[in-house]
Scaffold this motif. Sequence first.
Motif, short mmCIF file in Angstrom:
data_model
loop_
_atom_site.label_atom_id
_atom_site.label_comp_id
_atom_site.label_asym_id
_atom_site.label_seq_id
_atom_site.Cartn_x
_atom_site.Cartn_y
_atom_site.Cartn_z
N ALA A 256 0.88 -1.18 0.00
CA ALA A 256 0.00 0.00 0.00
C ALA A 256 0.91 1.22 0.00
O ALA A 256 0.81 2.10 0.84
N THR A 257 1.83 1.22 -0.94
CA THR A 257 2.92 2.20 -0.93
C THR A 257 2.55 3.52 -1.58
O THR A 257 3.34 4.45 -1.59
N GLY A 258 1.35 3.58 -2.19
CA GLY A 258 0.92 4.86 -2.75
C GLY A 258 1.53 5.17 -4.10
O GLY A 258 2.00 4.27 -4.81
N ALA A 259 1.53 6.44 -4.43
CA ALA A 259 2.05 6.87 -5.72
C ALA A 259 3.07 7.98 -5.49
O ALA A 259 2.98 8.71 -4.50
N ARG A 260 4.04 8.05 -6.39
CA ARG A 260 5.06 9.08 -6.22
C ARG A 260 4.93 10.15 -7.30
O ARG A 260 4.17 10.01 -8.24
N ASP A 261 5.72 11.20 -7.13
CA ASP A 261 5.63 12.33 -8.04
C ASP A 261 6.23 12.04 -9.41
O ASP A 261 7.09 11.18 -9.55
N LEU A 262 5.77 12.81 -10.37
CA LEU A 262 6.31 12.74 -11.72
C LEU A 262 6.93 14.09 -12.07
O LEU A 262 6.23 14.98 -12.54
N PRO A 263 8.22 14.26 -11.81
CA PRO A 263 8.85 15.53 -12.16
C PRO A 263 9.17 15.57 -13.65
O PRO A 263 9.29 14.53 -14.29
N MET A 264 9.28 16.77 -14.19
CA MET A 264 9.73 16.93 -15.58
C MET A 264 10.67 18.12 -15.65
O MET A 264 10.45 19.15 -15.01
N ALA A 265 11.68 17.95 -16.49
CA ALA A 265 12.72 18.98 -16.57
C ALA A 265 12.28 20.17 -17.41
O ALA A 265 11.55 20.03 -18.38
N PHE A 266 12.72 21.33 -17.00
CA PHE A 266 12.65 22.56 -17.80
C PHE A 266 13.72 23.46 -17.20
O PHE A 266 14.23 23.17 -16.12
N PRO A 267 14.10 24.52 -17.87
CA PRO A 267 15.19 25.33 -17.34
C PRO A 267 14.87 25.83 -15.92
O PRO A 267 13.80 26.37 -15.69
N GLY A 268 15.77 25.57 -15.01
CA GLY A 268 15.61 26.03 -13.63
C GLY A 268 14.94 25.02 -12.71
O GLY A 268 14.78 25.28 -11.51
N TRP A 269 14.58 23.86 -13.24
CA TRP A 269 13.81 22.91 -12.41
C TRP A 269 14.65 22.27 -11.32
O TRP A 269 14.10 21.75 -10.36
N SER A 270 15.98 22.33 -11.44
CA SER A 270 16.77 21.61 -10.45
C SER A 270 17.14 22.45 -9.24
O SER A 270 18.01 22.07 -8.47
N GLN A 271 16.46 23.58 -9.06
CA GLN A 271 16.73 24.36 -7.84
C GLN A 271 15.63 24.12 -6.80
O GLN A 271 14.54 23.65 -7.13
N PRO A 272 15.94 24.44 -5.54
CA PRO A 272 14.91 24.28 -4.50
C PRO A 272 13.68 25.09 -4.87
O PRO A 272 13.79 26.20 -5.39
N GLY A 273 12.50 24.52 -4.59
CA GLY A 273 11.28 25.23 -4.88
C GLY A 273 10.51 24.66 -6.05
O GLY A 273 9.37 25.05 -6.30
N VAL A 274 11.10 23.72 -6.77
CA VAL A 274 10.33 22.95 -7.75
C VAL A 274 10.09 21.60 -7.10
O VAL A 274 11.05 20.91 -6.74
N MET A 275 8.85 21.26 -6.90
CA MET A 275 8.55 20.04 -6.14
C MET A 275 7.32 19.35 -6.70
O MET A 275 6.69 19.83 -7.62
N GLY A 276 6.98 18.21 -6.09
CA GLY A 276 5.85 17.43 -6.57
C GLY A 276 4.63 17.57 -5.68
O GLY A 276 4.72 17.92 -4.49
N ALA A 277 3.47 17.27 -6.25
CA ALA A 277 2.20 17.40 -5.54
C ALA A 277 2.09 16.43 -4.36
O ALA A 277 1.56 16.78 -3.31
N ALA A 278 2.59 15.21 -4.55
CA ALA A 278 2.49 14.23 -3.46
C ALA A 278 3.38 14.65 -2.29
O ALA A 278 3.00 14.50 -1.12
N ALA A 279 4.55 15.20 -2.61
CA ALA A 279 5.45 15.67 -1.55
C ALA A 279 4.82 16.84 -0.80
O ALA A 279 4.86 16.91 0.42
N LEU A 280 4.19 17.74 -1.56
CA LEU A 280 3.54 18.88 -0.90
C LEU A 280 2.45 18.39 0.05
O LEU A 280 2.35 18.84 1.20
#
Lengths: 484, 374
Positions: free
Chosen positions: A145-169
Amino acid sequence: MTRTIDPHAIDGKFPAPATRFDVVVVGAGRSGTAAALTAAQAGQSVLLVDENPVPGHQIGNDVPLYFGGRATAATQNSERMLETLFMNTPDLEAVIEAGVELLLGTCAWGVYRNGPLVGSLPGQVVALADGERSWLVGFDRLVLATGARDLPMAFPGWSQPGVMGAAALKKLLTRYDAFAGKRVLIAGSHDLALETALLAHAKGLDVAGLIEVRDAPQGAADLVAQVEAAGIAIHCGVHPVEAKGGIDGVERVILSDGSSVDCDTLVMAIGLVPMIELADALGSARTFDAKRGGHIPLEDGAITAVGSCAGLADTGFDHSAYRFDWLNALGGACGGDTIICQCEEVTLSDLLGVQPPRYLERSPIMQARSLKSLLEDGPPNQDQIKRLTRSGMGACQGRRCRDQVAMMLAVEAGSELAALPLATHRAPVRPLPLKIIADWEESEEMRAGWDVWMGIPTQWVPYADIGTPYEEENRRVLGGNMSL
Amino acid sequence: MSAQKIVVVGGGVSGLSAAWWLARSGVSVTLLDKGIIGWEASGRNGGGCSHYQSPLFKEEQRLWPQMDELLGYPTEFSPERIVMAVTPRQLEQYHYIAQMNNRLGQRVDVLDPQQVREAVPLAGDNCLGGIHYRFGGHANPHRAVQAYAWALQDLGGTIIQHAPATGFRTSGGAVTAVESTKGVHECDAVVIAAGPQTSSLLAKLDIAMPLAAARAEMIVTEPAPMMKLGGVDGNGLYGRQTLRGNLAYGGGPHEWVEFGELGPSARPATPLTRNLARRVAELLPGAAHLNVIRSWAGVIEMTPDGRPIIDKRGNVTFCTMSGVGFGLSPASGHAIRDLVLEGACSFTDIDKLGLSRFEGIADDWRTAKGWLPL
Ligand SMILES: Cc1cc2nc3c(=O)[nH]c(=O)nc-3n(C[C@H](O)[C@H](O)[C@H](O)COP(=O)(O)OP(=O)(O)OC[C@H]3O[C@@H](n4cnc5c(N)ncnc54)[C@H](O)[C@@H]3O)c2cc1C
């Protein structure tokens, strides 16, 4: 006749697990607690484990969710997190009262059983770890019952803090009380994004709006109405082209229509991926279902999946097609130097060029090779791309890039995503320190039979020594080992 | 001679290297693999290149430092190794190995604990000393596989993947073509380097080769700070620090296995991961806090004496490497090329790697050794 045993083979070296339960449930979300309760009420012995609160180092690596550097420092204090989590999960009391053994802060990192190529295990076991140690537990039935994880996608600037997933939020807001952002922009407008917006709003966050790559909101009409009633705008036909920020991460997001939205967090709510890694690392059967979020487990004897790890609710929505629309838009915003694999810093052009990492020399003929030339040799395989480029090989175990790389590969190869072999999942399905995963109480049989390589006395005798007295000496001194 | 057409069955490092060597000699080569090249042992191994026991050792040592240049693609080869002890028994064994190598003119230095810690900063107070191979080293299996393959293509060789060889056509005792699921591949000579499947393929040609297959496992951590020398073994482990910094280690009990002609359907690891992790943490206490991020298993085939077979019958040349085939691949390919084109190995004596040493071996040799699946 008694069977001759090869002393260096695995035969008999794995002890039976010290504990076993009729049912082990992995994941104490709604589905997992319900499954645990039902089993306990039927008189079965039940162990329920949940990895939350996850250790700080995992949160930093975006494991298991895409936390995107927006968890507060409170998550570093595991005692306090445990309390918060318990308070925020009222179901847990009922579970304990029903006689379920509950372990929080405990992850399941592998499931093992005898099958093709393995016959040495004393029954089926699930491997667990907490902040102190790892151990094995036997089971009759395992409920994932492990649930579902986020699906990130790259775009310029995505690898800095503040781009996150809905499940994490959602995890940070509802379980951890530890979200560090204040003003969020949400990418997507299907049910997940709409629910995320409503949650963020209810939790008192400033919601800067939703952005939708398609021409109209995608989710259920009642959810759209609720979002609009809350005064949250849904901007359609746009997507982020860059996240700009400073030392603390995102400060604003530039959209494809040229506008700029101030926010400290961009929440990717494009889709969720069923967390099937335990089942898949075991080699359990699965199928691809675009309407249920991707690869989902199939019925497998002693192992059942429940809740969203068994597949997202089928509302008829083609998640896969929707994700490709986002991938195409965000991919169009990427430059060759946009990083796709954050852990290994693999750029888009290195990925498409199947180039090795920068610490290796790239000869002119190396540079002339590419994904295209590789695809001329055979059908696409993500594990092969991973081996060559290192994308997906890093500390997050591929969580941040594996899904988007699979989609890119499908696009490049002109094949269906479903037809692509799924990149393998491997135990431990959570990154775990050597000293914790280590078996500090291994069996005497294991210790005594250990050899660095096969333990065949003749194998390591130098060629020139074969048939000389040195051969016997070698055997005597090394005891038939290559070396210990 | 250069008009010859050779078919190589098996795209692991042995077959790829052989094909590359043959292509370098101007021969037309087609290589078949049942799946993706390097998907079996050749892409799952420890990357060690230090086989002092082998007659191919000198050639192995001569070639590795040149391979990137010869192939034109990076293999990540890094020279030399250190083996370090954390128990007195290990230290005694390593000292014997040093002495044995020095007797054979292969330089191995003995290191005291301090010297080990200088070279291997992740080592701890528990280190009792070690030995330093002034030869050998390690390379990246994935990269080496692909480097051979690309280099082969650059020389005009053809690689056909997902094309298991299913049989042979013969005429007057010679193989004239190899049959695969993708067609019939005519040839003047054939090389069979199909790992564990080598023996079942040879059986189709009435050549008996005793082989047993076993599963072996490895684990890898997230990157550690780079050490001066990445080839660090000991405490019952072989392994390496990759040029990225990851620690990849294997060792310990193997499991004898059996599977069909198309190879295993899955290659699962087991809780041996925990025993490996423990030994890595003991070997390199400075890395004990690092995360293990993956484990995997691979299959290796073994002859009854654990030594390779590289030999020829008629126009069929075959090779099985008994678990030391990665490091030796530059040299095994050379030897195979020589057998195919010249009938004998040109650079060293490999007589004791001949198949005839197993003539008359009892049918139940695996049972007698306990080399049977559970
Ligand atoms: C965990 C592990 C660690 C190891 N560590 C080391 C090390 O540190 N150093 C070292 O030197 N060695 C090491 N080895 C051993 C080494 O990997 C092997 O000896 C070597 O890769 C053998 O290469 P190969 O090409 O002979 O066989 P394989 O790699 O087995 O390749 C055989 C190929 O033949 C193909 N094939 C099979 N049947 C058919 C068919 N019918 N038609 C077409 N193709 C077919 C297979 O698909 C496969 O690609 C290790 C092995 C393992 C598993």
